[in-house]
Design an enzyme around this catalytic site. Sequence first.
Site, PDB file in Angstrom:
ATOM      1  N   THR A   1      46.167  51.021 -40.609  1.00 46.83           N
ATOM      2  CA  THR A   1      44.956  51.699 -40.146  1.00 46.83           C
ATOM      3  C   THR A   1      45.286  53.166 -39.947  1.00 46.83           C
ATOM      4  O   THR A   1      46.389  53.505 -39.530  1.00 46.83           O
ATOM      5  CB  THR A   1      44.429  51.105 -38.829  1.00 46.83           C
ATOM      6  OG1 THR A   1      43.391  51.953 -38.320  1.00 46.83           O
ATOM      7  CG2 THR A   1      45.508  50.975 -37.757  1.00 46.83           C
TER       8      THR A   1
ATOM      9  N   THR B   1      39.450  50.528 -38.017  1.00 45.07           N
ATOM     10  CA  THR B   1      39.648  49.431 -38.976  1.00 45.07           C
ATOM     11  C   THR B   1      40.220  48.186 -38.293  1.00 45.07           C
ATOM     12  O   THR B   1      40.878  48.295 -37.264  1.00 45.07           O
ATOM     13  CB  THR B   1      40.648  49.959 -40.026  1.00 45.07           C
ATOM     14  OG1 THR B   1      40.005  50.989 -40.740  1.00 45.07           O
ATOM     15  CG2 THR B   1      41.163  48.901 -40.960  1.00 45.07           C
TER      16      THR B   1
HETATM   17  N1  ASP Z   1      42.229  53.524 -43.040  1.00 44.72           N
HETATM   18  C1  ASP Z   1      40.799  53.545 -42.982  1.00 44.72           C
HETATM   19  C2  ASP Z   1      40.289  54.402 -44.098  1.00 44.72           C
HETATM   20  O1  ASP Z   1      40.800  55.464 -44.316  1.00 44.72           O
HETATM   21  C3  ASP Z   1      40.254  54.046 -41.690  1.00 44.72           C
HETATM   22  C4  ASP Z   1      40.809  53.383 -40.473  1.00 44.72           C
HETATM   23  O2  ASP Z   1      41.894  52.838 -40.455  1.00 44.72           O
HETATM   24  O3  ASP Z   1      40.122  53.393 -39.462  1.00 44.72           O
HETATM   25  O4  ASP Z   1      39.324  54.019 -44.715  1.00 44.72           O
END
Ligand code: ASP
Length: 351
Positions: free
Chosen positions: A264, A213
């Site tokens: 994230t 993310t």
């Molecule tokens: N937090 C994000 C999600 O669960 C994924 C990520 O941070 O890469 O959609």
Amino acid sequence: MKKIFLFSALLSLLCSSSEVIGQTVQQGKYVLVIHGGAGTILRKNMTSEKEQAYRQVLTLALEAGYKEIRAGKRSLDAVEAAIHVMEDSPLFNAGKGAVFTHDGRNELDAAIMDGKTLAAGSVAGVTTIRNPISAARAVMEKSEHVMMTGRGAEQFAKEAGLDIVAPSYFRTEERWQGLQKAIREDSLRAKLDHDDKKSSLLGIRSVDYKFGTVGAVALDKEGNLAAGTSTGGMTNKKYGRIGDAPVIGAGTYASNATAAISCTGWGEFFIRSVVAHDISALMEYKGASLSSAAKTVLAKVEKLGGDGGLIALDRKGNMTMPFNTAGMYRGCVTADGKIEVWIYKDQDNVK
Ligand code: ASP
């Protein structure tokens, strides 16, 4: 009463000075902090070309955001500009280069929040909006709503004049192969590991390459904070799954009273821990420092079994970027334009 007041004044004095020492951060120093996702990012798995490419895009994102701040624009503009750069790069799991759902689609989530007014906007599960962060901003500024999903959000973005693309625009071969690998690993694990309760309960497994993310937090010359997050979510997620990024208070939050935060990691845990707002609440109601609030809440995520990281910036320009994974793509820029970027844990800015 008087004693309580004196005690809390002393406590906050101690907290603020230890934060400065602990973080080697000068007050008012940082104006923009970004992340490009947390996960098992290890030197041994990285080629020097790839590392260079990540550093370059992180630097470009910081430059784009800093340009807005330096020109006296709003922190929201800086957040949007920095995130655009990362959304447009296939390296990150946001915009082009987003991960695939189990069904082989790219379903994107994003949110933005204005720390001055507590106005917020988000979109979830969108498949045709080139820059979801701009759609989130349009929801915030051009509608009476906070959150829009799927077809409606796409229609709204189109009417707002944003760039609309074919769903295939987001596809990259690397992410497609990532999906195939995740499907293979998941079915193997399902055969071998019948009683992995945590995973089966949530229907998703923690495979590190699921992270990536992007997010940004900024402080403008007027002293206003803003936060934004954009993501493709997690590889092999089920149809319609929405992560923490577009959930205001979970993956994204900003308040001038406390801080701007972008997260994230394994979204289900960040939602259940209401991470971003919890950090803000610890600061607002308990007088916690930025770094101690962030550490406390991330420890809560870890205790539940989740992993990931976050970036946070307060109104004085203090920042923190804790994570409990092997690495997190991250960087920051100071008011006088000094840019720094990091990838791994063993680098000296881990706070
Ligand atoms: N937090 C994000 C999600 O669960 C994924 C990520 O941070 O890469 O959609």
